[in-house]
Write a protein that holds these residues in place. Sequence first.
Motif, PDB file in Angstrom:
ATOM      1  N   LYS A  22       5.415   9.114 -16.883  1.00 62.76           N
ATOM      2  CA  LYS A  22       5.579  10.230 -17.816  1.00 62.76           C
ATOM      3  C   LYS A  22       6.690   9.967 -18.833  1.00 62.76           C
ATOM      4  O   LYS A  22       6.640  10.424 -19.956  1.00 62.76           O
ATOM      5  CB  LYS A  22       5.848  11.519 -17.023  1.00 62.76           C
ATOM      6  N   GLY A 181      -7.628   4.269  -4.597  1.00 57.76           N
ATOM      7  CA  GLY A 181      -7.003   3.948  -3.314  1.00 57.76           C
ATOM      8  C   GLY A 181      -7.641   4.615  -2.118  1.00 57.76           C
ATOM      9  O   GLY A 181      -6.946   5.137  -1.248  1.00 57.76           O
ATOM     10  N   VAL A 182      -8.973   4.593  -2.054  1.00 60.73           N
ATOM     11  CA  VAL A 182      -9.668   5.198  -0.912  1.00 60.73           C
ATOM     12  C   VAL A 182     -10.221   4.178   0.081  1.00 60.73           C
ATOM     13  O   VAL A 182     -10.635   4.544   1.176  1.00 60.73           O
ATOM     14  CB  VAL A 182     -10.842   6.099  -1.356  1.00 60.73           C
ATOM     15  N   ASP A 210      -2.234   1.973  -3.326  1.00 61.05           N
ATOM     16  CA  ASP A 210      -1.843   2.294  -1.951  1.00 61.05           C
ATOM     17  C   ASP A 210      -1.815   3.798  -1.695  1.00 61.05           C
ATOM     18  O   ASP A 210      -1.060   4.282  -0.845  1.00 61.05           O
ATOM     19  CB  ASP A 210      -0.479   1.668  -1.636  1.00 61.05           C
ATOM     20  N   THR A 211      -2.658   4.513  -2.378  1.00 60.27           N
ATOM     21  CA  THR A 211      -2.666   5.977  -2.306  1.00 60.27           C
ATOM     22  C   THR A 211      -2.740   6.507  -0.881  1.00 60.27           C
ATOM     23  O   THR A 211      -2.112   7.510  -0.546  1.00 60.27           O
ATOM     24  CB  THR A 211      -3.880   6.515  -3.106  1.00 60.27           C
ATOM     25  N   ARG A 212      -3.518   5.849  -0.048  1.00 55.85           N
ATOM     26  CA  ARG A 212      -3.710   6.315   1.335  1.00 55.85           C
ATOM     27  C   ARG A 212      -3.185   5.326   2.371  1.00 55.85           C
ATOM     28  O   ARG A 212      -3.536   5.392   3.535  1.00 55.85           O
ATOM     29  CB  ARG A 212      -5.195   6.631   1.564  1.00 55.85           C
ATOM     30  N   GLY A 213      -2.355   4.397   1.928  1.00 54.44           N
ATOM     31  CA  GLY A 213      -1.682   3.505   2.861  1.00 54.44           C
ATOM     32  C   GLY A 213      -2.511   2.329   3.361  1.00 54.44           C
ATOM     33  O   GLY A 213      -2.121   1.657   4.315  1.00 54.44           O
ATOM     34  N   LYS A 244      -6.219  12.826  -9.352  1.00 57.05           N
ATOM     35  CA  LYS A 244      -5.032  13.422  -8.727  1.00 57.05           C
ATOM     36  C   LYS A 244      -4.605  12.663  -7.478  1.00 57.05           C
ATOM     37  O   LYS A 244      -5.440  12.317  -6.656  1.00 57.05           O
ATOM     38  CB  LYS A 244      -5.348  14.880  -8.354  1.00 57.05           C
ATOM     39  N   GLY A 245      -3.314  12.411  -7.371  1.00 55.17           N
ATOM     40  CA  GLY A 245      -2.806  11.741  -6.188  1.00 55.17           C
ATOM     41  C   GLY A 245      -3.189  10.281  -6.096  1.00 55.17           C
ATOM     42  O   GLY A 245      -3.008   9.650  -5.071  1.00 55.17           O
ATOM     43  N   SER A 247      -2.064   7.820  -7.894  1.00 53.84           N
ATOM     44  CA  SER A 247      -1.118   6.901  -8.490  1.00 53.84           C
ATOM     45  C   SER A 247      -0.595   5.930  -7.461  1.00 53.84           C
ATOM     46  O   SER A 247      -0.677   6.135  -6.268  1.00 53.84           O
ATOM     47  CB  SER A 247       0.015   7.659  -9.136  1.00 53.84           C
ATOM     48  N   ASN A 289       8.210   3.906  -5.498  1.00 48.48           N
ATOM     49  CA  ASN A 289       7.536   4.110  -4.236  1.00 48.48           C
ATOM     50  C   ASN A 289       7.179   2.780  -3.566  1.00 48.48           C
ATOM     51  O   ASN A 289       6.041   2.353  -3.600  1.00 48.48           O
ATOM     52  CB  ASN A 289       6.262   4.919  -4.538  1.00 48.48           C
ATOM     53  N   LYS A 291       8.242   0.267   0.057  1.00 50.94           N
ATOM     54  CA  LYS A 291       8.964   0.191   1.326  1.00 50.94           C
ATOM     55  C   LYS A 291      10.208  -0.681   1.190  1.00 50.94           C
ATOM     56  O   LYS A 291      11.259  -0.364   1.743  1.00 50.94           O
ATOM     57  CB  LYS A 291       8.038  -0.386   2.406  1.00 50.94           C
ATOM     58  N   GLN A 292      10.064  -1.793   0.468  1.00 49.53           N
ATOM     59  CA  GLN A 292      11.211  -2.698   0.348  1.00 49.53           C
ATOM     60  C   GLN A 292      12.344  -2.026  -0.424  1.00 49.53           C
ATOM     61  O   GLN A 292      13.518  -2.222  -0.118  1.00 49.53           O
ATOM     62  CB  GLN A 292      10.820  -4.010  -0.352  1.00 49.53           C
ATOM     63  N   ILE A 295      14.156   0.368   1.879  1.00 50.31           N
ATOM     64  CA  ILE A 295      15.069  -0.361   2.770  1.00 50.31           C
ATOM     65  C   ILE A 295      16.345  -0.729   2.012  1.00 50.31           C
ATOM     66  O   ILE A 295      17.456  -0.558   2.513  1.00 50.31           O
ATOM     67  CB  ILE A 295      14.381  -1.632   3.327  1.00 50.31           C
ATOM     68  N   GLU A 299      17.481   3.900   3.196  1.00 49.76           N
ATOM     69  CA  GLU A 299      16.921   5.195   3.613  1.00 49.76           C
ATOM     70  C   GLU A 299      16.605   5.203   5.094  1.00 49.76           C
ATOM     71  O   GLU A 299      16.174   4.206   5.659  1.00 49.76           O
ATOM     72  CB  GLU A 299      15.625   5.483   2.824  1.00 49.76           C
TER      73      GLU A 299
END
Lengths: 300, 300
Positions: A22, A181-182, A210-213, A244-245, A247, A289, A291-292, A295, A299
């Motif tokens: 944005k 990401g489905v 990686d919307t849903r991991g 939606k969602g 990203s 967003n 994981k690295q 870390i 967090e």
Amino acid sequence: MKLPKKVVIKEVGPRDGLQNEKVQIETSDKVSFINLLSDTGLSYIEVTSFVHPKWIPQLSDAFEVMQQIKRQQDVTYAALIPNMQGLERALQVGIDEANVFMSASESHNKNNINKTIVDTYPVLNEVVRHAKQQQLTVRGYVSTVLGCPYEGDVSPQQVLDVVHRLFDMGVDEISLGDTIGVGVPNEVERLLEVLLKSYKPHQFAMHFHDTRGTAIANIIKSMEMGITIFDSAVGGLGGCPYAKGASGNVATEDVLYTLNKMGITTNVSLERLLQAAQYIEHKINRTVNSKQMAILRGED
Amino acid sequence: MKLPKKVVIKEVGPRDGLQNEKVQIETSDKVSFINLLSDTGLSYIEVTSFVHPKWIPQLSDAFEVMQQIKRQQDVTYAALIPNMQGLERALQVGIDEANVFMSASESHNKNNINKTIVDTYPVLNEVVRHAKQQQLTVRGYVSTVLGCPYEGDVSPQQVLDVVHRLFDMGVDEISLGDTIGVGVPNEVERLLEVLLKSYKPHQFAMHFHDTRGTAIANIIKSMEMGITIFDSAVGGLGGCPYAKGASGNVATEDVLYTLNKMGITTNVSLERLLQAAQYIEHKINRTVNSKQMAILRGED
């Protein structure tokens, strides 16, 4: 498990990432960001998009960015090219590869580029032909290969139809995008089984969100199927503005951690990549967003 | 790819999750949370820990929680049991399964339970023997199976040694924990290849933390190796208090999304599980760390 020794990561953060942020990033900051990425060992960076500024104002400085970055000899600097006008501007400033795009599903294609699939082919065909005449390589993106935000399931056959047409045009490589990401690994396997009956693994890249991991799991299944090229975005930037969602490209640093730990070579420095992630995190003014990076922030 | 038709999810959020949350949750809220989980279709909930309150003050109300929850007939309510004192308290209130724990790595075991591995065996042995006399089943946790925060790499042989001892004691099932979330699928495969030479897949559960984004990929590789039991925590609660950045069990809702999409049966309702996640998110007063919850919040 059967794994490749070496994988190529194609960094799409400056384009697929920033086009969906944005905050408007200053041209000079984009240039610094891309220069940082060029110093990580990445061999491929998708720099920007020559789409009309009306559609993607975030990348309206495509020409200036391309002009001002410091290009390294062993890095391919690519740009998204929607049509002949875009290609002409890109050729003026010079790009290494022209990336065309469309969707495997009719309604996403319609929403994204305002044309039916059938009407999209001639536009792409013209771009591919001219790009090839200019000695550029061409990459084709096929979106929504594992699901469409409007239509739901997308069949491997739908994807194969588009893939056939793009390769017939002369596209050198096709990046298959799970745009929303489905997807899950057995769907990735089913899709690739169909495509690899007609084509070789090195002709494809996989582009996961990686919307849903599930992105890392999908990358691993793709590698087991022979794929060795993966798109990702530093900091997990970006997404799909029409879903939606949806990203979040899979974060380059998370892909890199996994590949490093699995003993797969990429030639990319995780340390330097995290520096680029920290730089852009500061500029987009939100926590990225990955994981690295979580870390790194310590967090809990 | 070879996948199981059915998988059992063992919910560890109320114990492994809440023991690592900074906020103290009211006993009645824990009870409501567990009652919500009992209504999701889960067949197994690790409710609490009968560790001395000095060590884990967050779970000092273990007795009261166990006493006040509404037990459903087809749900196993388990608790962590560190020693005979813990077992006696647990037996007074009634539990369905006693869960003992130790680490595969010497220094994590020392830090976590203040004993060497060799000195831990007799303590666990006594608990297992007494629990079995009381007709309880016993689950054994082995931590740090894919890496230790102090020692780094942990070999499959180290894990096998501990596994041998626990099964020799009469433990019914062993949950193998990647406590600090460092593992990747080819390491999971290597570990399971060693263990499955001596044991059957149904004797093991896998317990992954998603610290580095590899948990779902590791679950999938485990399923391909024949494993059908997985630990997870709703909302990705919890972690390891002795390892920085190691928090976050893989979120039950993210596991569930993946399994559902892959066509693998769990009997757990994602919708109801998300209600439990929303409930506990409100109580712990922070945003929980799962992809499905991010989608529910409509995050971009």
